[in-house]
Design an enzyme around this catalytic site. Sequence first.
Site, PDB file in Angstrom:
ATOM      1  N   ASN A  47       0.830  -1.222   0.000  1.00  0.00           N
ATOM      2  CA  ASN A  47       0.000   0.000   0.000  1.00  0.00           C
ATOM      3  C   ASN A  47       0.858   1.263   0.000  1.00  0.00           C
ATOM      4  OD1 ASN A  47      -2.394  -1.492   0.100  1.00  0.00           O
ATOM      5  ND2 ASN A  47      -2.267  -1.662   2.314  1.00  0.00           N
ATOM      6  N   HIS A 134     -14.952  -1.027   5.254  1.00  0.00           N
ATOM      7  CA  HIS A 134     -13.850  -1.765   5.892  1.00  0.00           C
ATOM      8  C   HIS A 134     -14.282  -2.390   7.230  1.00  0.00           C
ATOM      9  CE1 HIS A 134      -9.869  -2.106   7.982  1.00  0.00           C
ATOM     10  NE2 HIS A 134      -9.523  -2.510   6.766  1.00  0.00           N
ATOM     11  N   GLU A 177     -16.174   4.220   2.326  1.00  0.00           N
ATOM     12  CA  GLU A 177     -14.756   4.429   2.018  1.00  0.00           C
ATOM     13  C   GLU A 177     -14.687   5.390   0.825  1.00  0.00           C
ATOM     14  OE1 GLU A 177     -12.190   0.965   1.760  1.00  0.00           O
ATOM     15  OE2 GLU A 177     -13.587  -0.178   2.987  1.00  0.00           O
ATOM     16  N   SER A 181     -11.094  -0.438  -0.584  1.00  0.00           N
ATOM     17  CA  SER A 181      -9.786  -1.076  -0.439  1.00  0.00           C
ATOM     18  C   SER A 181      -9.598  -2.322  -1.283  1.00  0.00           C
ATOM     19  CB  SER A 181      -9.527  -1.407   1.023  1.00  0.00           C
ATOM     20  OG  SER A 181     -10.580  -2.175   1.549  1.00  0.00           O
ATOM     21  N   ASP A 206     -13.891   7.159   5.078  1.00  0.00           N
ATOM     22  CA  ASP A 206     -12.608   6.531   5.387  1.00  0.00           C
ATOM     23  C   ASP A 206     -11.796   6.634   4.101  1.00  0.00           C
ATOM     24  OD1 ASP A 206     -10.539   4.678   5.410  1.00  0.00           O
ATOM     25  OD2 ASP A 206     -11.594   3.313   6.759  1.00  0.00           O
ATOM     26  N   HIS A 209      -7.429   4.848   1.297  1.00  0.00           N
ATOM     27  CA  HIS A 209      -6.820   4.540  -0.004  1.00  0.00           C
ATOM     28  C   HIS A 209      -6.932   5.696  -0.997  1.00  0.00           C
ATOM     29  CE1 HIS A 209      -6.268   0.387   1.256  1.00  0.00           C
ATOM     30  NE2 HIS A 209      -7.410   0.572   1.888  1.00  0.00           N
ATOM     31  N   LYS A 236      -0.238   4.100   4.608  1.00  0.00           N
ATOM     32  CA  LYS A 236      -0.351   3.678   3.204  1.00  0.00           C
ATOM     33  C   LYS A 236       0.393   4.706   2.347  1.00  0.00           C
ATOM     34  CE  LYS A 236      -4.655   1.273   4.292  1.00  0.00           C
ATOM     35  NZ  LYS A 236      -4.138  -0.045   4.641  1.00  0.00           N
TER      36      LYS A 236
END
Length: 382
Positions: A47, A134, A177, A181, A206, A209, A236
């Site tokens: 990541n 997540h 998210e 992810s 969230d 990523h 990440k």
Amino acid sequence: MNFDFIQHDVIEQKAKSRYRQLVCNSATSQSNEIVINGKSYLNFSSNDYLGLNNHIEINKALQEGADKFGVCSSSSSLVTGYHYAHQALEADICQWLNKPKCLLFSSGFAANLALFQALGKNEESYFYLDKLSHASMIDGAYHSKAKVKRFNHNNIEHLTTLLTKTTKSPNKLIASEGVFSMDGCQAKVLELEQVAKSQQAWLYLDDAHSVGVIGDEGQGSNYFADIDITMATMGKAIGTSGAFLTCSEDLHEYMVNFSRHYIYSTAISPAIAWATRKSIELVKKEQWRREKISELSTLFGKLLAPEIELVSTESSIHAIIIGDEKKALMLSDKLKKQGIWLTAIRPPTVAVNSSRLRVTICANHNVKDIKYLAECINKAIA
Ligand SMILES: Cc1ncc(COP(=O)(O)O)c(C=O)c1O
């Protein structure tokens, strides 16, 4: 025998091809190479999207932070653990994402638990989570006292129906998210923002990523929309460790007073906070890293055999859905023999029958790496 489910569950896990094992990476270089049991592999499962891990300037800042403040904060933030390094990092993040307040956590998992548990104080709170959220969001939501509803993945209509049908309570939180992810696709951030405003709900993203990868300074979802509360991990794209939450002054004050995860946990290392300031400076100014991810990702899509479908994405994450756990493992092993490290992602991380190869393309890959990856995947799957 005590806790006899332990043996039973592990045996069952093996039988289902879901068994997980730790492998130790003994690589010492700054590249995307990993070394497992003495063998070197090209890493497509990391990541470290911007390739900032082990960056010389961040390492120097870490050393400087350790010399100035020590490696350990030596206490929770509210006792004596909150250093100038933390305060300065929070100010940098607020300025970067244009948000009033920021709080630091030891991990993204902890930050998610903290937020949902703080806002889910009683049954008057309602959480609406995307179905692909997540594990830490799901755990945080269900371990709170709030009522939890799950809307179909990226389905704004379903979300709106749930919002209008379930409650008149003013305590509504929509959660998703920013970039998912395990799929790499983006949330419909602008539509989520609109629904939140029209339904008088708060929007929580969230952005683990997205931050670093999306936006002209890597601001993530806040580049497109005004998000009430954002969480991002620093482990990440930012290439350090820990996590942050941005929010309003009022919520910040509430978390500092009532969030058990915040109050009863040692503050993150001030040396890491100092190093993270340097990292964010690089994230903002080195747009070439995001451009490289985008160029290499386009190339990867073009080189894959036409029968291999990729989820369309602006992110670093490219999922090749295989289906069966055994087949995904078998493909991952085949690729290992070619010197490619690509972990097979299986249930319960993803839904049953959607095991996949999750390819991450990072700024420290090059054209040769991508050509080799595509060639090996095409051969393995064909
Ligand atoms: C979407 C998402 N949120 C939260 C986390 C947890 O963050 P951390 O690794 O900092 O605990 C992860 C993965 O690590 C993640 O992928």
